[in-house]
Design a protein around this motif. Structure first.
Motif, PDB file in Angstrom:
ATOM      1  N   GLU A  21       2.846   3.617  -2.301  1.00 16.26           N
ATOM      2  CA  GLU A  21       2.376   2.335  -1.775  1.00 16.26           C
ATOM      3  C   GLU A  21       2.559   2.372  -0.458  1.00 16.26           C
ATOM      4  O   GLU A  21       3.337   2.871   0.189  1.00 16.26           O
ATOM      5  CB  GLU A  21       3.086   1.172  -2.464  1.00 16.26           C
ATOM      6  CG  GLU A  21       2.867   1.162  -3.948  1.00 16.26           C
ATOM      7  CD  GLU A  21       4.334   1.483  -4.480  1.00 16.26           C
ATOM      8  OE1 GLU A  21       4.573   1.032  -5.956  1.00 16.26           O
ATOM      9  OE2 GLU A  21       4.825   2.343  -4.065  1.00 16.26           O
ATOM     10  N   SER A  22       1.776   1.462   0.306  1.00 13.19           N
ATOM     11  CA  SER A  22       2.097   1.357   1.785  1.00 13.19           C
ATOM     12  C   SER A  22       1.312  -0.147   2.154  1.00 13.19           C
ATOM     13  O   SER A  22       0.345  -0.690   1.004  1.00 13.19           O
ATOM     14  CB  SER A  22       1.412   2.353   2.524  1.00 13.19           C
ATOM     15  OG  SER A  22      -0.239   2.469   2.351  1.00 13.19           O
ATOM     16  N   THR A  61       6.685  -1.746  -2.330  1.00 11.63           N
ATOM     17  CA  THR A  61       6.719  -1.822  -0.973  1.00 11.63           C
ATOM     18  C   THR A  61       6.998  -3.358  -0.996  1.00 11.63           C
ATOM     19  O   THR A  61       6.476  -4.257  -1.715  1.00 11.63           O
ATOM     20  CB  THR A  61       5.172  -1.485  -0.352  1.00 11.63           C
ATOM     21  OG1 THR A  61       5.362  -1.900   1.018  1.00 11.63           O
ATOM     22  CG2 THR A  61       4.211  -2.390  -0.952  1.00 11.63           C
TER      23      THR A  61
END
Length: 121
Positions: free
Chosen positions: A6-7, A115
């Protein structure tokens, strides 16, 4: 082996927008359902939104009209567009995906590490 990364998380003020991304990599033959979950401090993990392989989406009532899930199968990526963010949206956001490594096997559900999204004035 498959990895989900994830980002896009961060700290922002109420009313702001953010787009999360989750990219799958590794031994991938097909990706079926993809979804976003979140877990706030002291609470259970809850589903936020999901998108099926055919594009059908579902969304939790708490985020309807504010969050949109989408996927790009060419990039093995699922997105979560979050608008009109509220302090109660603060949580660690996780993605998951049901993935097969080859034809003729059942999919396995993989999870990302999460995240952090913090909404605060």
């Amino acid at each position: 082996q498959v990895q989900l990364v994830e980002s896009g998380g961060g700290l922002l003020q109420p009313g702001g927008s953010l787009r999360l991304s989750c990219a799958a990599s590794g031994s991938i033959f097909s990706i079926y359902n993809m979804a976003w979950y979140r877990q706030a401090p002291g609470k259970q993990r809850e589903v936020v939104a999901s998108v099926a392989a055919g594009g059908e989406t579902t969304c939790a009532d708490s985020v309807k009209g504010r969050f949109t899930i989408s996927r790009d199968d060419a990039k093995n990526t699922v997105y979560l567009q979050m608008n009109s963010l509220k302090p109660e949206d603060t949580a660690v956001y996780y993605c998951n995906a049901d993935i097969t490594a080859r034809r003729g096997v059942l999919p396995i559900r993989y999870w990302g590490r999460g995240t952090q999204v913090t909404v605060s004035s």
